[in-house]
Design a protein around this motif. Structure first.
Motif, PDB file in Angstrom:
ATOM      1  N   GLU A 181       5.441 -32.793 -35.046  1.00  0.00           N
ATOM      2  CA  GLU A 181       6.172 -31.749 -34.711  1.00  0.00           C
ATOM      3  C   GLU A 181       6.473 -30.681 -35.545  1.00  0.00           C
ATOM      4  N   TYR A 198      11.879 -33.008 -26.119  1.00  0.00           N
ATOM      5  CA  TYR A 198      10.938 -34.017 -25.539  1.00  0.00           C
ATOM      6  C   TYR A 198      10.861 -33.844 -24.185  1.00  0.00           C
ATOM      7  N   LYS A 231      13.479 -31.684 -22.129  1.00  0.00           N
ATOM      8  CA  LYS A 231      14.783 -31.996 -22.302  1.00  0.00           C
ATOM      9  C   LYS A 231      15.083 -31.762 -23.792  1.00  0.00           C
ATOM     10  N   VAL A 232      16.488 -31.733 -24.257  1.00  0.00           N
ATOM     11  CA  VAL A 232      16.813 -31.672 -25.404  1.00  0.00           C
ATOM     12  C   VAL A 232      17.754 -32.750 -25.832  1.00  0.00           C
ATOM     13  N   LYS A 233      17.343 -33.109 -27.100  1.00  0.00           N
ATOM     14  CA  LYS A 233      18.095 -34.117 -27.884  1.00  0.00           C
ATOM     15  C   LYS A 233      18.559 -33.855 -29.156  1.00  0.00           C
ATOM     16  N   GLY A 234      19.947 -34.197 -29.348  1.00  0.00           N
ATOM     17  CA  GLY A 234      20.874 -33.897 -30.437  1.00  0.00           C
ATOM     18  C   GLY A 234      21.776 -32.620 -30.391  1.00  0.00           C
ATOM     19  N   GLU A 288      26.177 -28.805 -21.240  1.00  0.00           N
ATOM     20  CA  GLU A 288      24.976 -29.330 -20.835  1.00  0.00           C
ATOM     21  C   GLU A 288      23.843 -28.381 -21.247  1.00  0.00           C
ATOM     22  N   LYS A 304      22.443 -28.372 -36.989  1.00  0.00           N
ATOM     23  CA  LYS A 304      22.219 -29.372 -36.121  1.00  0.00           C
ATOM     24  C   LYS A 304      20.451 -29.304 -36.299  1.00  0.00           C
ATOM     25  N   VAL A 315      17.963 -30.233 -33.521  1.00  0.00           N
ATOM     26  CA  VAL A 315      17.493 -30.446 -32.182  1.00  0.00           C
ATOM     27  C   VAL A 315      16.299 -30.481 -31.826  1.00  0.00           C
ATOM     28  N   ARG A 316      16.042 -31.643 -30.966  1.00  0.00           N
ATOM     29  CA  ARG A 316      14.408 -31.826 -30.678  1.00  0.00           C
ATOM     30  C   ARG A 316      14.395 -31.628 -29.139  1.00  0.00           C
ATOM     31  N   SER A 335      10.719 -36.100 -20.758  1.00  0.00           N
ATOM     32  CA  SER A 335      11.231 -37.164 -20.036  1.00  0.00           C
ATOM     33  C   SER A 335      10.359 -37.888 -19.260  1.00  0.00           C
TER      34      SER A 335
END
Length: 106
Positions: free
Chosen positions: A4, A94, A102-105, A50, A89, A91-92, A96
Motif C-alpha cells: 500500500e 480497494y 471503493k473507499v473503506k474507513g 456516502e 482518519k 482511509v483505504r 470491489s
C-alpha cells in the motif's frame, strides 16, 4: 504481496494499494462525498454521507488536487479532505468484486 502507498491528507492518511495505482496510468482518481437525507420523515433527520470514487481524464471543477510522492493524479472535494484531516482518519481505497474502486474507513 499487497503493498500500500500512503498519501498524507492533513493529519489523516489515504492508503492506495499498488494494484490500483499500477492500473491507472495518467487517469485521475476523483473522490467525492454526497449527502442524502436519512430514512426519517421530519426535518431534524441526520444526513447520510456516502463516498464515491470515479476514474476520469481530468479533475472536476472545485476539487482539490492532492500532492503526493507516488506520482498518482488524485483529486477530492473539500468535504472529504476536511473530514479525513479533522478525524485523523486512515482511509483505504480497494477494488470491489465488480472491479470498481471503493473507499473503506470514511
Amino acid at each position: 504481496m499487497n503493498v500500500e502507498n500512503e498519501v498524507k491528507i492533513g493529519k489523516g492518511k489515504l492508503k492506495i494499494p499498488d494494484s490500483i495505482s499500477r492500473d491507472l496510468g495518467n487517469f485521475w482518481i476523483l473522490i467525492q462525498v454526497t449527502q442524502r437525507k436519512g430514512p426519517c420523515k421530519d426535518e431534524v433527520c441526520q444526513l447520510i454521507e456516502e463516498v464515491y470514487v470515479k476514474i476520469s481524464v481530468s479533475p472536476l471543477e472545485g476539487m482539490v488536487i492532492i500532492d503526493n510522492n507516488i506520482k498518482l493524479n488524485i483529486a477530492a472535494d473539500k468535504t472529504f479532505l476536511d473530514s479525513v484531516d479533522k478525524g485523523r482518519k486512515t482511509v483505504r481505497l480497494y477494488k470491489s468484486l465488480n472491479r470498481k474502486i471503493k473507499v473503506k474507513g470514511f
